[in-house]
Scaffold this active site. Structure first.
Site, PDB file in Angstrom:
ATOM      1  N   GLU A   1     -18.825  -5.899  10.880  1.00 15.15           N
ATOM      2  CA  GLU A   1     -19.663  -5.277  11.833  1.00 15.15           C
ATOM      3  C   GLU A   1     -20.748  -5.980  12.392  1.00 15.15           C
ATOM      4  O   GLU A   1     -21.170  -5.871  13.748  1.00 15.15           O
ATOM      5  CB  GLU A   1     -20.622  -3.899  10.970  1.00 15.15           C
ATOM      6  CG  GLU A   1     -19.811  -3.056  10.336  1.00 15.15           C
ATOM      7  CD  GLU A   1     -19.132  -3.228   9.197  1.00 15.15           C
ATOM      8  OE1 GLU A   1     -18.189  -2.462   8.761  1.00 15.15           O
ATOM      9  OE2 GLU A   1     -19.214  -4.304   8.562  1.00 15.15           O
TER      10      GLU A   1
ATOM     11  N   LYS B   1       0.984  -1.123  -0.086  1.00 18.77           N
ATOM     12  CA  LYS B   1       0.172   0.046   0.013  1.00 18.77           C
ATOM     13  C   LYS B   1       0.903   1.217   0.015  1.00 18.77           C
ATOM     14  O   LYS B   1       1.831   1.432   0.890  1.00 18.77           O
ATOM     15  CB  LYS B   1      -0.789  -0.188   1.218  1.00 18.77           C
ATOM     16  CG  LYS B   1      -1.919   1.211   1.369  1.00 18.77           C
ATOM     17  CD  LYS B   1      -3.054   0.736   2.435  1.00 18.77           C
ATOM     18  CE  LYS B   1      -3.982   2.096   2.351  1.00 18.77           C
ATOM     19  NZ  LYS B   1      -5.068   1.896   3.298  1.00 18.77           N
TER      20      LYS B   1
ATOM     21  N   ARG C   1     -24.985  -2.253   8.200  1.00 18.93           N
ATOM     22  CA  ARG C   1     -24.922  -3.554   7.836  1.00 18.93           C
ATOM     23  C   ARG C   1     -24.836  -4.354   8.937  1.00 18.93           C
ATOM     24  O   ARG C   1     -24.873  -5.767   8.698  1.00 18.93           O
ATOM     25  CB  ARG C   1     -23.027  -3.813   7.280  1.00 18.93           C
ATOM     26  CG  ARG C   1     -22.704  -2.839   6.280  1.00 18.93           C
ATOM     27  CD  ARG C   1     -21.177  -2.223   6.238  1.00 18.93           C
ATOM     28  NE  ARG C   1     -20.236  -3.328   6.093  1.00 18.93           N
ATOM     29  CZ  ARG C   1     -19.982  -4.216   5.101  1.00 18.93           C
ATOM     30  NH1 ARG C   1     -20.118  -3.684   3.856  1.00 18.93           N
ATOM     31  NH2 ARG C   1     -19.016  -5.107   5.055  1.00 18.93           N
TER      32      ARG C   1
END
Length: 593
Positions: free
Chosen positions: A336, A248, A364
């Protein structure tokens, strides 16, 4: 000096006209292009820099947009946007009226699926692949590019589980860089690390056991190796899985070295990578820090306090507690549903659980809120960060639906503080022994009180449940506000010359409503205005209208908030202006009374 290649690439067809040997130059130019613009315009940086070679390879090998790419999450898609006809307006990224920061179907036919939330790509791509089979199109390719943080989510596993028993022409590409916004966590991350290090025998490969043709891991920054493997996989039917290793922030040293900070670094020097620091001395605190520091302070005094967040320890500031009490604060990854039910399980055993989830992501886990928490009346403390309009992330991230989707749930208290003091006091109150679950919603950004930490942290007052307060008395119209948007009312009233005309009442509790005060207000005022930073359909204003209808009050009620549409991206100020809940719009409205 080499002739620019990127400036002549207006779509993937142009890219495919290049010799493969020219692609590393395209990669360098694409990286430089993203860095130069994001340095000035801001946005997500590290994720897109990490998939430059992969992005080029995908569009070079596959016949996009006929072959379908789904990015998971869309933070990775800047290079994709630039190569698919949006180079010239990429500078408008995330700005009002500009292109979206995430793939968006209405923006381009190359954006095959909207992806602002994580872990949806495998299910969506599988759905597309099955549809292609049903239509007799067996040569179309369907490719899900998913990060290692996203693949740990339950929905991604559900997609893998189904895909493995189909003959769908599906390719799942794992972009494995060991980090989402914060470092990836969990047993799957440890497994992938072992695979990268050659410590897991191939016969024990969990992806192969799900009937995927597994290949890798290979270097995701070697564009030639990636192209070679994609061409091989093009010829293989059925579900396939390619494991790529990437970094990244690749190509910008600071972004590689501090991947958390450079996920979305704000403005920075494109040449040096140095972040341009903002003057933040003597400013009010961020609401997330009020949460994080308050919970840490409370946890020091009460060893039953637990903190949970799904993959947002830095963004939620739960990291303060995680650093101090790692055995009592948990990052559960992008999960979640698990976070909510984990909190419920802990609550059954007498623990005091602060479950911190961004408002938009709590959507969610709706069934878990109802079935696992509220139905059993477990006193979980939901801390909803980024409630209301969040700005440049746009429609996928605005936290404007939580009031409406939470206030219909029995047993659940819904509260929105007007400022930092009220936030810390409700966090304190919630651990005193509430018999019900509570949702505390607060916005992104800073509060209104300078030197809050020095003056107020650790000085707590219990808040009586379901009580409102009168901030300003008046005679003609009553404004009822919920949460921090009420500060716009205060500022607007200060700008108009009329006095004693407009009353302002703060209603922090959407549920339970302060019906005693509402009876007094409706008995006194013929005109009532409600204000919230949530949707006008089903929110705080709707609750007031329901109260009036149930009690046969005839006052005129004006409901202000987020209109019944998906609000796009822009600054919070610009979006408040669009919704007519900014200070100037309120000043104009109040001047009519």
């Amino acid at each position: 000096m080499k002739k620019s290649l990127l400036s002549n690439i207006n779509n993937p067809t142009d890219l495919r006209l290049l010799d493969e040997a020219q692609l590393p130059q395209v990669a360098q130019e694409l990286r430089d292009f993203i860095i130069d613009i994001v340095a000035v315009k801001e946005g997500h940086l590290g994720a897109s820099l990490g998939v430059i070679e992969l992005t080029i390879a995908l569009h070079y090998v596959f016949d996009t947009p006929n072959d379908l790419l789904i990015w998971d999450v869309g933070h990775q898609a800047y290079g994709h946007k630039i190569l698919t006809g949006r180079r010239e307006n990429f500078h408008t990224n995330r700005q009002l009226g500009g292109i979206s920061g995430f793939p968006k179907r209405s923006e381009s036919n190359y954006d095959t699926f909207g992806v602002g939330h994580s872990s949806t790509s495998i299910s969506a791509a599988l759905g597309m692949a099955i549809a292609s089979n049903l239509k007799g199109d067996f040569n179309k390719h369907h490719i899900a590019i998913i990060g290692d943080a996203s693949i740990a989510s339950g929905m991604a596993f559900e997609g893998l589980n189904h895909a493995g028993v189909t003959d769908a022409n599906l390719l799942v590409i794992l972009n494995d860089n060991a980090i989402g916004i914060d470092p990836s966590v969990g047993a799957l991350k440890q497994y992938l690390t072992a695979v990268k290090e050659g410590k897991n025998p191939r016969q024990n490969n969990m992806i192969k056991s799900l009937n995927f043709d597994y290949s890798g891991p290979i270097d995701g920054h070697d564009v030639f190796a990636v192209i070679k493997e994609l061409k091989r996989l093009q010829k293989i039917k059925g579900p396939k899985f390619l494991h790529l290793i990437t970094t990244k922030g690749k190509g910008l040293q600071q972004a590689e070295e501090d991947q958390v900070k450079y996920h979305a670094p704000g403005k920075f020097d494109a040449a040096t990578g140095e972040i341009i620091t903002k003057q933040e001395q003597n400013l009010p605190p961020k609401y997330q820090d009020v949460f994080g520091l308050t919970v840490l302070d409370l946890a020091r005094k009460n060893d039953k306090i637990i903190g949970i967040t799904p993959a947002m320890p830095s963004g939620s500031s739960l990291k303060f507690m995680m650093d101090a009490f790692p055995e009592r604060a948990f990052d559960v990854g992008i999960a979640e549903q698990h976070a909510v039910t984990l909190a419920a399980g802990m609550a059954t055993q007498g623990m005091i659980v602060y479950c911190n989830i961004y408002s938009t992501f709590l959507q969610r886990a709706y069934d878990q809120i109802i079935h696992d928490v509220a139905l059993q009346n477990l006193p979980v403390i939901f801390c909803l960060d980024r409630a209301g309009l969040v700005g440049e992330d746009g429609a996928t991230h605005h936290g404007v639906f939580d009031i409406a989707y939470l206030r219909c749930i029995p047993n659940l208290i819904v509260y929105a503080p007007r400022n930092e003091i009220e936030l810390q006091n409700i966090l304190y109150t919630a651990q005193l022994g509430l018999e019900n679950p509570i949702a505390i919603r607060y916005p992104r950004g800073r509060g209104v009180i300078n030197n809050w930490q020095e003056k107020h942290l650790s000085h707590y007052d219990a808040i009586p449940i379901g009580v409102s307060s009168c901030i300003v008395s008046g005679t003609r119209v009553a404004v009822l506000s919920n949460g921090t948007i009420g500060n716009n009312v205060t500022l607007a009233l200060a700008k108009i010359k009329k006095t004693n005309t407009i009353a302002h009442h703060d209603f922090p509790f959407v549920k339970p409503l302060d019906e005693k005060s509402l009876h007094q207000i409706f008995s006194q005022f013929d005109s009532i205005i409600t204000l919230e930073d949530g949707t006008v359909k089903g929110g705080f204003g709707s609750a007031v209208i329901e109260f009036a209808a149930n009690n046969n009050y005839k006052s005129q009620i004006t409901v202000l908030g987020i209109p019944d549409e998906f609000i796009e991206h822009g600054t919070v100020t610009e979006l408040q202006q669009y919704c007519k809940i900014d200070v100037s719009s309120l000043e104009k409205l109040f001047s009519n009374y």
